[in-house]
Design an enzyme around this catalytic site. Sequence first.
Site, short mmCIF file in Angstrom:
data_model
loop_
_atom_site.label_atom_id
_atom_site.label_comp_id
_atom_site.label_asym_id
_atom_site.label_seq_id
_atom_site.Cartn_x
_atom_site.Cartn_y
_atom_site.Cartn_z
N ASP A 1 0.87 15.84 10.26
CA ASP A 1 1.89 16.45 9.38
C ASP A 1 1.36 16.91 8.04
OD1 ASP A 1 1.46 13.75 8.46
OD2 ASP A 1 3.16 14.11 7.13
N ASP B 1 -1.60 11.23 14.38
CA ASP B 1 -1.55 10.80 13.00
C ASP B 1 -0.40 9.78 12.89
OD1 ASP B 1 -1.84 11.04 10.10
OD2 ASP B 1 0.02 12.19 10.20
O1 LIG Z 1 -3.14 10.15 7.95
P1 LIG Z 1 -1.81 9.50 7.81
O2 LIG Z 1 -1.54 8.47 8.86
O3 LIG Z 1 -0.68 10.49 7.71
O4 LIG Z 1 -1.89 8.73 6.42
C1 LIG Z 1 -1.83 9.47 5.19
C2 LIG Z 1 -1.47 8.52 4.09
O5 LIG Z 1 -0.26 7.90 4.51
C3 LIG Z 1 0.28 6.87 3.69
O6 LIG Z 1 0.84 7.48 2.55
C4 LIG Z 1 1.92 8.36 2.89
O7 LIG Z 1 2.96 7.61 3.49
C5 LIG Z 1 3.61 6.64 2.64
C6 LIG Z 1 4.63 5.89 3.48
O8 LIG Z 1 5.53 6.77 4.05
C7 LIG Z 1 4.25 7.37 1.47
O9 LIG Z 1 4.88 6.44 0.59
C8 LIG Z 1 3.18 8.17 0.71
O10 LIG Z 1 3.78 8.95 -0.31
C9 LIG Z 1 2.44 9.11 1.68
O11 LIG Z 1 1.37 9.77 1.03
C10 LIG Z 1 -0.76 5.83 3.38
O12 LIG Z 1 -0.25 4.91 2.45
C11 LIG Z 1 -2.08 6.44 2.91
O13 LIG Z 1 -3.07 5.43 2.81
C12 LIG Z 1 -2.55 7.47 3.91
O14 LIG Z 1 -3.75 8.09 3.46
#
Ligand SMILES: O=P(O)(O)OC[C@H]1O[C@H](O[C@H]2O[C@H](CO)[C@@H](O)[C@H](O)[C@H]2O)[C@H](O)[C@@H](O)[C@@H]1O
Length: 248
Positions: free
Chosen positions: A195, A11
């Site tokens: 995570d 991830d």
């Molecule tokens: O599956 P992942 O790679 O863990 O992606 C999940 C989401 O991650 C991102 O959002 C998350 O991270 C951001 C940056 O650290 C943070 O600002 C946000 O609050 C988190 O939810 C990404 O922007 C999403 O599109 C993903 O789905």
Amino acid sequence: MGDRRPALFLDYDGTLAPIAASPELAVLDESARAAVRRLAALCTVAFVSGRDLDDLTAMVGLEGLIYAGSHGFDMRGPGLRTQIGLEYLSDLEMADGDLRTQLADLGGAARGVLVERKRFAIAIHTRQASPAIKPAVTDMVRALAASQPRLRATGGKELLELRPNMPWDKGQAVLALLDALGLDEAGTLPFYLGDDETDEDAFQALVGRGIGIRVMERPEPTAATWRLRDPAEAVVFLNRLADWLADR
Ligand SMILES: O=P(O)(O)OC[C@H]1O[C@H](O[C@H]2O[C@H](CO)[C@@H](O)[C@H](O)[C@H]2O)[C@H](O)[C@@H](O)[C@@H]1O
């Protein structure tokens, strides 16, 4: 591990890239990139992320890997290209419009709410929004999903997402990749590092077949086998796995 070769599924956000205030600020540390590069020379490595495929590919910045974006709806790698749920793109387009209209109606109260449009999902970020508006945004997204049965709402860290309402998730994506790459149970030990709640689908899919590793500061209920505290510990783990594979 026996004679089995590891296959590594990673991830991105919160696992290898520390959580940041907004998506574009969550950059991959060079030490993490170097560890992944080392491993990619030793075994199969795939990123499986909620991010849009092109965004994920650019953030990781390594060629020759497998990338599964939008929770596995959009996958690409050497000799591999799969898109699931193309027939839902018009539903997402409509929801995107409705959502932006409704957020605009909230006026200044919605300051800090960020809409991240991905090809196969829409993420609504509340990390920078005022605590008072968050419940209203959650209700709005859930109501939108309820009014459009072809979409479903899922959660994440300070995040809600609208995505195609079909039985496809990171777990299905990992199993499909193992199959497409010819990595059978007898010869392969899959590892999945994640995570967040959407990673639980992958941990669940690998129960009895591989090893799930959840990156989390404090223990929480999970289908993962092991825990690492944070992305820095995840990088240490990746380097140890690379050392071990190189000496094998
Ligand atoms: O599956 P992942 O790679 O863990 O992606 C999940 C989401 O991650 C991102 O959002 C998350 O991270 C951001 C940056 O650290 C943070 O600002 C946000 O609050 C988190 O939810 C990404 O922007 C999403 O599109 C993903 O789905």
